[in-house]
Design a protein around this motif. Sequence first.
Motif, mmCIF file in Angstrom:
data_model
loop_
_atom_site.group_PDB
_atom_site.id
_atom_site.type_symbol
_atom_site.label_atom_id
_atom_site.label_comp_id
_atom_site.label_asym_id
_atom_site.label_seq_id
_atom_site.Cartn_x
_atom_site.Cartn_y
_atom_site.Cartn_z
ATOM 1 N N GLY A 1 35.522 -3.818 39.698
ATOM 2 C CA GLY A 1 34.085 -3.814 39.470
ATOM 3 C C GLY A 1 33.448 -5.181 39.528
ATOM 4 O O GLY A 1 32.228 -5.299 39.493
ATOM 5 N N PHE A 2 34.235 -6.237 39.624
ATOM 6 C CA PHE A 2 33.694 -7.602 39.640
ATOM 7 C C PHE A 2 34.329 -8.389 40.792
ATOM 8 O O PHE A 2 34.943 -9.427 40.586
ATOM 9 C CB PHE A 2 33.960 -8.311 38.309
ATOM 10 N N GLY A 3 34.205 -7.854 41.977
ATOM 11 C CA GLY A 3 34.747 -8.546 43.131
ATOM 12 C C GLY A 3 36.030 -7.931 43.667
ATOM 13 O O GLY A 3 36.659 -8.513 44.551
ATOM 14 N N MET A 4 36.411 -6.776 43.141
ATOM 15 C CA MET A 4 37.600 -6.111 43.673
ATOM 16 C C MET A 4 37.332 -5.675 45.099
ATOM 17 O O MET A 4 36.298 -5.101 45.410
ATOM 18 C CB MET A 4 37.973 -4.903 42.813
ATOM 19 N N THR A 5 38.284 -5.944 45.979
ATOM 20 C CA THR A 5 38.140 -5.640 47.397
ATOM 21 C C THR A 5 39.026 -4.464 47.776
ATOM 22 O O THR A 5 39.952 -4.099 47.038
ATOM 23 C CB THR A 5 38.553 -6.859 48.237
ATOM 24 N N PRO A 6 38.760 -3.840 48.947
ATOM 25 C CA PRO A 6 39.658 -2.769 49.408
ATOM 26 C C PRO A 6 41.109 -3.237 49.519
ATOM 27 O O PRO A 6 42.030 -2.477 49.228
ATOM 28 C CB PRO A 6 39.080 -2.402 50.774
ATOM 29 N N GLY A 7 41.307 -4.502 49.921
ATOM 30 C CA GLY A 7 42.661 -5.014 50.039
ATOM 31 C C GLY A 7 43.400 -4.987 48.718
ATOM 32 O O GLY A 7 44.567 -4.603 48.644
ATOM 33 N N LEU A 8 42.712 -5.381 47.634
ATOM 34 C CA LEU A 8 43.346 -5.344 46.322
ATOM 35 C C LEU A 8 43.555 -3.909 45.846
ATOM 36 O O LEU A 8 44.486 -3.625 45.089
ATOM 37 C CB LEU A 8 42.512 -6.134 45.317
ATOM 38 N N GLY A 9 42.687 -2.994 46.302
ATOM 39 C CA GLY A 9 42.911 -1.580 46.019
ATOM 40 C C GLY A 9 44.211 -1.097 46.634
ATOM 41 O O GLY A 9 44.977 -0.342 46.003
ATOM 42 N N PHE A 10 44.481 -1.544 47.862
ATOM 43 C CA PHE A 10 45.754 -1.187 48.501
ATOM 44 C C PHE A 10 46.936 -1.842 47.774
ATOM 45 O O PHE A 10 48.026 -1.277 47.736
ATOM 46 C CB PHE A 10 45.738 -1.592 49.974
#
Length: 284
Positions: free
Chosen positions: A142-151
């Motif tokens: 929620g504070f700069g999380m990217t799709p890459g970090l989701g993976f």
Amino acid sequence: MTGSFQLRVVAMVVGAMILIVGGDVAGRMLTSAGFSQFFVAWARFALAAIVLAPVVGLQKGEMRLLLKPALMFRACLIAGGIASILTALKTEQLATVFGGFFVGPIISYALSAIFLKEKVTIPRTVLLLVSFGGVLLVVKPGFGMTPGLGFALLAGVFHGSYLVATRWLAGSYRPRFLLFSQLVIGSIVLAPLAIAPLPSLTLPFVGFITISAMGSAIGNLLLVHANRAAEASVIAPLIYSQIIIATVFGFLFFGEWPDSIALLGLAVIITAGAGSIWAAGRAK
């Protein structure tokens, strides 16, 4: 566990982490050069299966075991984990990807307690919850999380589940066959996704593919041996050494260094992981 036995387990797991992170470094170099992450994942499985087939010592009837649902499920977990982490590494720093990936030991600890009925203690539970706080500092939901970090988080979920599946099956199959089964099944599962135009396969790229494949294969073989020797809930905290290795490799190979918040999160994860190892030893 005795002191010497515990040291052997630690050496196996840390050695596995060095090999696996090295394989991911090579994989990132390939994706940076234009190779699909699914091709890199498939090549990792397929090449390792071909190279290791002569030394696996296949026994009569073992090939039929590849159709066992439990073996197929375990192989799909590691295939999903590798594809996810290679996807994350296309856009994110090595250290922060592995920071997000470290939701895996928490998943492993919880699933080991639920499905394998392994011992749960309050100190280890609290420390793993603290380490999860470190993961949140790294991925910043929620504070700069990217799709890459989701993976990266998805890769951790896959890998934590894979560790438990490995522990579940380790007593029923030979370690080399367990490794071979995941390589063969993983290469079959990933093959349809790997079809894509490829850059020219120059000698350096072939070398990176080889490093990626063999680092992952040998590292996971060491993990299988470690899981035969100790509980998954004991193995899981040792996986935290991967963060230190990833941070060092990220700096050496890519000149990367995590930002201050991510660095704090990594420190929290490592500290809580070390405490969890201590708590596991006290509980024995």
